[in-house]
Scaffold this motif. Structure first.
Motif, PDB file in Angstrom:
ATOM      1  N   UNK A  95      42.797 136.943  12.105  1.00 27.02           N
ATOM      2  CA  UNK A  95      43.838 137.439  11.512  1.00 27.02           C
ATOM      3  C   UNK A  95      43.538 138.810  10.819  1.00 27.02           C
ATOM      4  N   UNK A  96      42.336 138.816  10.082  1.00 28.30           N
ATOM      5  CA  UNK A  96      42.007 140.214   9.587  1.00 28.30           C
ATOM      6  C   UNK A  96      41.942 141.326  10.897  1.00 28.30           C
ATOM      7  N   UNK A  97      41.152 141.100  11.862  1.00 23.36           N
ATOM      8  CA  UNK A  97      41.120 141.958  13.026  1.00 23.36           C
ATOM      9  C   UNK A  97      42.489 142.305  13.592  1.00 23.36           C
ATOM     10  N   UNK A  98      43.285 141.280  13.589  1.00 26.38           N
ATOM     11  CA  UNK A  98      44.652 141.605  14.379  1.00 26.38           C
ATOM     12  C   UNK A  98      45.485 142.704  13.433  1.00 26.38           C
ATOM     13  N   UNK A  99      45.592 142.213  12.131  1.00 24.65           N
ATOM     14  CA  UNK A  99      46.103 143.169  11.064  1.00 24.65           C
ATOM     15  C   UNK A  99      45.812 144.426  11.168  1.00 24.65           C
ATOM     16  N   UNK A 100      44.603 144.565  11.287  1.00 27.51           N
ATOM     17  CA  UNK A 100      43.770 145.956  11.270  1.00 27.51           C
ATOM     18  C   UNK A 100      44.272 147.037  12.386  1.00 27.51           C
ATOM     19  N   UNK A 101      44.141 146.348  13.777  1.00 27.36           N
ATOM     20  CA  UNK A 101      44.329 146.986  14.848  1.00 27.36           C
ATOM     21  C   UNK A 101      45.752 147.152  15.270  1.00 27.36           C
ATOM     22  N   UNK A 102      46.663 146.387  14.601  1.00 27.23           N
ATOM     23  CA  UNK A 102      48.168 146.548  14.822  1.00 27.23           C
ATOM     24  C   UNK A 102      48.742 147.410  13.975  1.00 27.23           C
ATOM     25  N   UNK A 103      48.058 148.074  12.920  1.00 25.59           N
ATOM     26  CA  UNK A 103      48.543 148.665  11.942  1.00 25.59           C
ATOM     27  C   UNK A 103      48.289 150.278  12.306  1.00 25.59           C
ATOM     28  N   UNK A 154      51.598 150.615  18.507  1.00 22.44           N
ATOM     29  CA  UNK A 154      52.937 150.660  18.730  1.00 22.44           C
ATOM     30  C   UNK A 154      53.394 149.112  18.877  1.00 22.44           C
ATOM     31  N   UNK A 155      52.441 148.273  19.508  1.00 26.22           N
ATOM     32  CA  UNK A 155      52.685 147.010  19.385  1.00 26.22           C
ATOM     33  C   UNK A 155      53.051 146.266  17.901  1.00 26.22           C
ATOM     34  N   UNK A 156      52.259 146.745  17.023  1.00 23.40           N
ATOM     35  CA  UNK A 156      52.214 146.156  15.735  1.00 23.40           C
ATOM     36  C   UNK A 156      53.430 146.441  14.979  1.00 23.40           C
ATOM     37  N   UNK A 157      54.520 147.011  15.692  1.00 23.48           N
ATOM     38  CA  UNK A 157      55.759 147.310  15.135  1.00 23.48           C
ATOM     39  C   UNK A 157      56.505 146.003  15.239  1.00 23.48           C
ATOM     40  N   UNK A 158      56.330 145.139  16.111  1.00 16.74           N
ATOM     41  CA  UNK A 158      56.845 143.851  16.365  1.00 16.74           C
ATOM     42  C   UNK A 158      56.518 142.935  14.991  1.00 16.74           C
ATOM     43  N   UNK A 159      57.423 142.494  14.394  1.00 13.39           N
ATOM     44  CA  UNK A 159      57.188 141.604  13.206  1.00 13.39           C
ATOM     45  C   UNK A 159      56.334 140.382  13.436  1.00 13.39           C
ATOM     46  N   UNK A 160      55.492 140.025  12.971  1.00  5.51           N
ATOM     47  CA  UNK A 160      54.672 138.563  12.855  1.00  5.51           C
ATOM     48  C   UNK A 160      53.864 138.622  14.172  1.00  5.51           C
ATOM     49  N   UNK A 161      53.383 140.032  15.073  1.00  3.52           N
ATOM     50  CA  UNK A 161      52.859 139.765  16.103  1.00  3.52           C
ATOM     51  C   UNK A 161      51.532 139.147  16.010  1.00  3.52           C
ATOM     52  N   UNK A 162      50.855 139.626  14.941  1.00  2.35           N
ATOM     53  CA  UNK A 162      49.445 138.938  14.775  1.00  2.35           C
ATOM     54  C   UNK A 162      49.301 137.494  14.598  1.00  2.35           C
ATOM     55  N   UNK A 163      50.345 137.081  13.783  1.00  2.00           N
ATOM     56  CA  UNK A 163      50.405 135.515  13.639  1.00  2.00           C
ATOM     57  C   UNK A 163      50.854 134.877  15.067  1.00  2.00           C
ATOM     58  N   UNK A 168      44.889 126.222  11.918  1.00  2.00           N
ATOM     59  CA  UNK A 168      46.124 126.457  11.285  1.00  2.00           C
ATOM     60  C   UNK A 168      45.961 126.687   9.714  1.00  2.00           C
ATOM     61  N   UNK A 169      44.729 125.805   9.256  1.00  2.00           N
ATOM     62  CA  UNK A 169      44.419 125.821   7.676  1.00  2.00           C
ATOM     63  C   UNK A 169      43.899 127.028   7.414  1.00  2.00           C
ATOM     64  N   UNK A 170      43.038 127.788   8.346  1.00  2.00           N
ATOM     65  CA  UNK A 170      42.591 129.227   8.433  1.00  2.00           C
ATOM     66  C   UNK A 170      43.639 130.206   8.205  1.00  2.00           C
ATOM     67  N   UNK A 171      44.575 129.860   9.200  1.00  2.00           N
ATOM     68  CA  UNK A 171      45.779 130.971   9.325  1.00  2.00           C
ATOM     69  C   UNK A 171      46.644 130.896   7.995  1.00  2.00           C
ATOM     70  N   UNK A 172      46.872 129.661   7.531  1.00  2.00           N
ATOM     71  CA  UNK A 172      47.418 129.566   6.286  1.00  2.00           C
ATOM     72  C   UNK A 172      46.722 130.241   5.010  1.00  2.00           C
ATOM     73  N   UNK A 173      45.434 129.940   4.896  1.00  2.00           N
ATOM     74  CA  UNK A 173      44.758 130.618   3.773  1.00  2.00           C
ATOM     75  C   UNK A 173      44.704 131.998   3.907  1.00  2.00           C
ATOM     76  N   UNK A 174      44.631 132.604   4.875  1.00  2.00           N
ATOM     77  CA  UNK A 174      44.600 133.988   5.189  1.00  2.00           C
ATOM     78  C   UNK A 174      45.984 134.560   4.668  1.00  2.00           C
ATOM     79  N   UNK A 175      47.029 133.854   4.934  1.00  2.00           N
ATOM     80  CA  UNK A 175      48.188 134.458   4.749  1.00  2.00           C
ATOM     81  C   UNK A 175      48.508 134.434   3.205  1.00  2.00           C
ATOM     82  N   UNK A 176      48.186 133.251   2.740  1.00  2.00           N
ATOM     83  CA  UNK A 176      48.472 132.945   1.500  1.00  2.00           C
ATOM     84  C   UNK A 176      47.730 134.280   0.309  1.00  2.00           C
TER      85      UNK A 176
END
Length: 366
Positions: free
Chosen positions: A129-137, A153-162, A199-207
Motif C-alpha cells: 500500500x505504501x508503494x502503490x500510493x506513492x506511484x499512483x500520486x 494518470x491511473x492514480x486519478x481513479x479513486x481507491x485504485x491502490x486498495x 486484510x489486517x495489514x491493509x486496514x492497519x495501513x489505512x487507519x
C-alpha cells in the motif's frame, strides 16, 4: 555531526557485543555482529522512507523516535514479536512461549516458520500500500518518467491502490491454498488465515496512515491561517490549539513510523533464523542494526540529504515495492535474504547515482 548522530548506535554496538560474549562466548560475538549487518543491509530503504516522514516532525518528536521508538523497535519487534507470534500460532501463553524459546530452540523456530505465511501477508500488504500510493500520486519530480507518468494518470481513479492490493492478496491466498493442498503441506488449511492477515495489514495501513494524514493536513491549514493573521493568532488562543494540533499530528506520524518499522523488520526477524534460533542473540544483533537505522534516519533529515538527492525517496519506495512482492512470494516459496537485501541496495544506489547526475547537469546549466 556524524559522531554526534551515531554516538548512541556506537555505544549500543559495544554493549551488545560485550553482552553477547558474556552470554555465550566469542561464537555469540560473531553471530551478533552478523545479525547487526543483516539488519542494516535489509533496512537501509527503511531509513530513507523514515527520513521523508521524520523531517516533518519537530526536534522533540525526533528525539522520541530515537528513544521511545528504539525501545519499541528493539524490545517490541526484535524480542517480543517472535515470542508473540509463537504464542498466538501455537496457542500458548506468552510465558510458555518464552520458556520454549529458551529450552527448545528448534521447536520454537519451527513454530515461527509455521506462522511465516501470516506474517508475510500482513507485512507485504502494508508495504504494498505504501508503494502503490506513492506511484499512483502525480509528483512534480519523476525518476522513471516513462513508468511514473502513466501510473500517475491511473492514480486519478479513486481507491485504485486498495483495489490493486486486494486483488494481489486474493491471488496470493488462492495460489497459496492450492499449492499447499496439492503438496499436502503443513499450511494446507491456512489460506484463510493468510487472507485475514493481509486484510489486517491493509486496514492497519489505512487507519494509521489516514489518521496521520488527516492531522497533518489540519496542521498545514492551521499554519496557513496563522501566517495570514499572525497578530490575531498571537492575541487569542491560536498558539495553544496549534501546539495541541502539532502534538496530534506528530503522535500519529510517530505511530505510522512504528508500524512501518514493524513491517520492515519482518524479513530481518525471519531471516535471522537462518543464522541462529537463540532469541537473546537475535535481540542483541537485530537491536544493534535497528539502532543504526534509527540514527541514519536522523542523519538524513539533519543533513537535508533527501532535498539534495531528490530521487532517493523514489528508489526507496521502489525497494519497498520489491520487498512487498518478495514477502508475498515467500508465503509460498523461500527466497534468500541476500536477494532481498541486494534488490534494495541496487534500487537505492541507482536512485542516488541518478540524483548525482541530475545535480551535475543543473550545475552545468546554471
Amino acid at each position: 555531526m556524524l559522531l554526534k548522530t551515531f554516538r548512541w548506535a556506537f555505544a549500543v554496538t559495544a554493549l551488545g557485543l560485550i553482552l553477547g560474549v558474556l552470554y555465550d562466548g566469542w561464537t555469540a560475538f560473531g553471530l551478533v555482529a552478523i545479525l547487526a549487518v543483516l539488519e542494516i543491509s535489509l533496512s537501509f530503504d527503511n531509513a530513507v522512507i523514515n527520513a521523508g516522514i521524520l523531517k516533518k516532525m519537530s526536534a522533540f518528536w525526533q528525539k522520541i523516535f530515537l528513544t521511545v521508538g528504539i525501545l519499541i523497535a528493539v524490545f517490541g519487534m526484535r524480542l517480543v514479536f517472535p515470542v508473540v507470534i509463537v504464542a498466538v500460532s501455537a496457542r500458548l501463553s506468552p510465558w510458555s512461549a518464552v520458556h520454549l524459546a529458551l529450552t527448545d530452540k528448534q521447536r520454537y523456530q519451527e513454530l515461527v516458520t509455521d506462522a511465516h505465511p501470516s506474517i508475510a501477508a500482513f507485512g507485504g500488504m502494508f508495504l504494498l500500500m505504501i508503494f502503490l500510493d506513492f506511484v499512483f500520486e502525480d509528483r512534480e519530480i519523476k525518476w522513471l518518467g516513462r513508468l511514473e507518468r502513466p501510473l500517475a494518470k491511473l492514480g486519478r481513479v479513486d481507491m485504485l491502490s486498495v483495489c490493486v492490493a486486494l486483488i494481489v492478496l486474493l491471488v496470493s491466498a488462492i495460489t497459496f491454498g492450492a499449492h499447499a493442498h496439492q503438496h499436502g503441506g503443513i499450511h494446507a488449511d491456512k489460506a484463510e488465515t493468510v487472507l485475514l492477515a493481509g486484510i489486517g495489514g491493509l486496514i492497519t495501513y489505512m487507519v494509521v496512515g489516514g489518521l496521520s494524514g488527516f492531522f497533518e493536513e489540519r496542521l498545514e491549514r492551521e499554519e496557513e491561517r496563522e501566517h495570514a493573521a499572525e497578530e490575531e493568532a498571537a492575541r487569542g488562543g491560536g498558539p495553544r490549539s496549534a501546539v495541541a494540533l502539532t502534538g496530534k499530528a506528530a503522535f500519529f506520524m510517530f505511530l505510522y513510523l512504528e508500524v512501518l518499522d514493524a513491517s520492515f523488520s519482518f524479513d530481518g526477524v525471519i531471516g535471522a533464523f537462518a543464522i541462529t534460533n537463540d532469541i537473546v542473540l537475535m535481540a542483541l544483533g537485530l537491536g544493534i542494526g535497528a539502532m543504526y537505522v534509527r540514527s541514519l534516519t536522523v542523519y538524513l533529515v539533519r543533513q537535508g540529504t533527501l532535498d539534495d538527492y531528490v530521487y532517493l525517496e523514489h528508489g526507496a519506495h521502489y525497494a519497498i515495492g520489491a520487498l512487498s512482492v518478495i514477502l508475498l512470494v515467500t508465503i509460498q516459496y523461500e527466497i534468500n535474504e541476500i536477494v532481498t537485501g541486494l534488490i534494495g541496495v541496487v534500487l537505492i544506489g541507482s536512485s542516488f547515482w541518478s540524483s548525482v547526475r541530475r545535480n551535475r547537469a543543473l550545475a552545468a546549466a546554471s
